[in-house]
Design a protein around this motif. Structure first.
Motif, PDB file in Angstrom:
ATOM      1  N   CYS A  80       6.900  31.807   6.068  1.00 33.92           N
ATOM      2  CA  CYS A  80       7.629  30.853   5.238  1.00 33.92           C
ATOM      3  C   CYS A  80       6.858  29.542   5.118  1.00 33.92           C
ATOM      4  O   CYS A  80       6.734  28.985   4.017  1.00 33.92           O
ATOM      5  CB  CYS A  80       9.017  30.611   5.815  1.00 33.92           C
ATOM      6  N   ARG A  81       6.317  29.061   6.220  1.00 38.68           N
ATOM      7  CA  ARG A  81       5.528  27.820   6.177  1.00 38.68           C
ATOM      8  C   ARG A  81       4.330  27.966   5.249  1.00 38.68           C
ATOM      9  O   ARG A  81       4.018  27.068   4.467  1.00 38.68           O
ATOM     10  CB  ARG A  81       5.052  27.438   7.582  1.00 38.68           C
ATOM     11  N   MET A  82       3.633  29.107   5.368  1.00 37.78           N
ATOM     12  CA  MET A  82       2.470  29.347   4.499  1.00 37.78           C
ATOM     13  C   MET A  82       2.888  29.312   3.030  1.00 37.78           C
ATOM     14  O   MET A  82       2.243  28.664   2.206  1.00 37.78           O
ATOM     15  CB  MET A  82       1.846  30.709   4.797  1.00 37.78           C
ATOM     16  N   ALA A  83       3.953  30.027   2.713  1.00 35.83           N
ATOM     17  CA  ALA A  83       4.411  30.115   1.330  1.00 35.83           C
ATOM     18  C   ALA A  83       4.819  28.749   0.794  1.00 35.83           C
ATOM     19  O   ALA A  83       4.399  28.351  -0.305  1.00 35.83           O
ATOM     20  CB  ALA A  83       5.576  31.099   1.238  1.00 35.83           C
ATOM     21  N   GLU A  84       5.614  28.031   1.557  1.00 34.21           N
ATOM     22  CA  GLU A  84       6.054  26.706   1.114  1.00 34.21           C
ATOM     23  C   GLU A  84       4.864  25.791   0.873  1.00 34.21           C
ATOM     24  O   GLU A  84       4.818  25.062  -0.126  1.00 34.21           O
ATOM     25  CB  GLU A  84       6.994  26.086   2.139  1.00 34.21           C
ATOM     26  N   ARG A  85       3.903  25.834   1.757  1.00 34.86           N
ATOM     27  CA  ARG A  85       2.739  24.960   1.620  1.00 34.86           C
ATOM     28  C   ARG A  85       1.854  25.361   0.445  1.00 34.86           C
ATOM     29  O   ARG A  85       1.338  24.502  -0.274  1.00 34.86           O
ATOM     30  CB  ARG A  85       1.949  24.950   2.926  1.00 34.86           C
ATOM     31  N   LEU A  86       1.682  26.667   0.226  1.00 39.64           N
ATOM     32  CA  LEU A  86       0.901  27.116  -0.927  1.00 39.64           C
ATOM     33  C   LEU A  86       1.547  26.676  -2.235  1.00 39.64           C
ATOM     34  O   LEU A  86       0.864  26.163  -3.125  1.00 39.64           O
ATOM     35  CB  LEU A  86       0.732  28.637  -0.899  1.00 39.64           C
ATOM     36  N   PHE A  87       2.854  26.858  -2.357  1.00 40.64           N
ATOM     37  CA  PHE A  87       3.550  26.446  -3.576  1.00 40.64           C
ATOM     38  C   PHE A  87       3.513  24.929  -3.761  1.00 40.64           C
ATOM     39  O   PHE A  87       3.385  24.428  -4.878  1.00 40.64           O
ATOM     40  CB  PHE A  87       4.993  26.936  -3.579  1.00 40.64           C
ATOM     41  N   ARG A  88       3.618  24.192  -2.667  1.00 36.96           N
ATOM     42  CA  ARG A  88       3.599  22.728  -2.742  1.00 36.96           C
ATOM     43  C   ARG A  88       2.189  22.216  -3.089  1.00 36.96           C
ATOM     44  O   ARG A  88       2.027  21.312  -3.905  1.00 36.96           O
ATOM     45  CB  ARG A  88       4.081  22.148  -1.408  1.00 36.96           C
TER      46      ARG A  88
END
Length: 126
Positions: A80-88
């Motif tokens: 989840c952290r990876m995904a949120e950071r990639l999208f951000r």
């Protein structure tokens, strides 16, 4: 030529990290693999041959590496952290398929690994 869809992918990135619920997992760590399939419009880069017009996979790797270095109890949280950071970090990313595998899970089974798989859409690109 019309592009129906385009992706950047990084396959089987390998890390040693300290994720897990058991205390021993935090001490000794475990080996992990991360694979990503990132929806991104590659049309401009196909014409210009300029790295500035694409998603630089070396930069994506560094982002994943940084998130893997932060311990968590659950792989779900790390993913989840990876995904949120990639999208951000990359608002033009339209979708993300992410696989995070713990290669030696402490479950008493002979297995190639256990982990999580996410298929996400960036709702900020609509």
């Amino acid at each position: 030529m019309n592009i129906q869809s385009s992706y950047i992918f990084l396959r089987n990135l390998r890390f040693h990290a300290s994720h897990g619920v058991l205390p021993q997992e935090r001490v000794t760590g475990n080996d992990y693999e991360v694979s990503l399939r990132i929806g991104y419009d590659l049309g401009r880069a196909m014409r210009t041959d300029d790295v500035a017009d694409t998603l630089n996979y070396a930069d994506v790797y560094r982002l994943v590496e940084q998130e893997m270095s932060v311990p968590a109890n659950l792989l779900e949280r790390v993913a989840c952290r990876m995904a949120e950071r990639l999208f951000r970090t990359y608002p033009a990313v339209t979708s993300l398929d992410l696989w995070l595998t713990k290669l030696n899970p402490p479950m008493g089974a002979d297995a190639d690994g256990a982990g999580v798989e996410l298929h996400l859409i960036n709702d900020k690109t609509d």
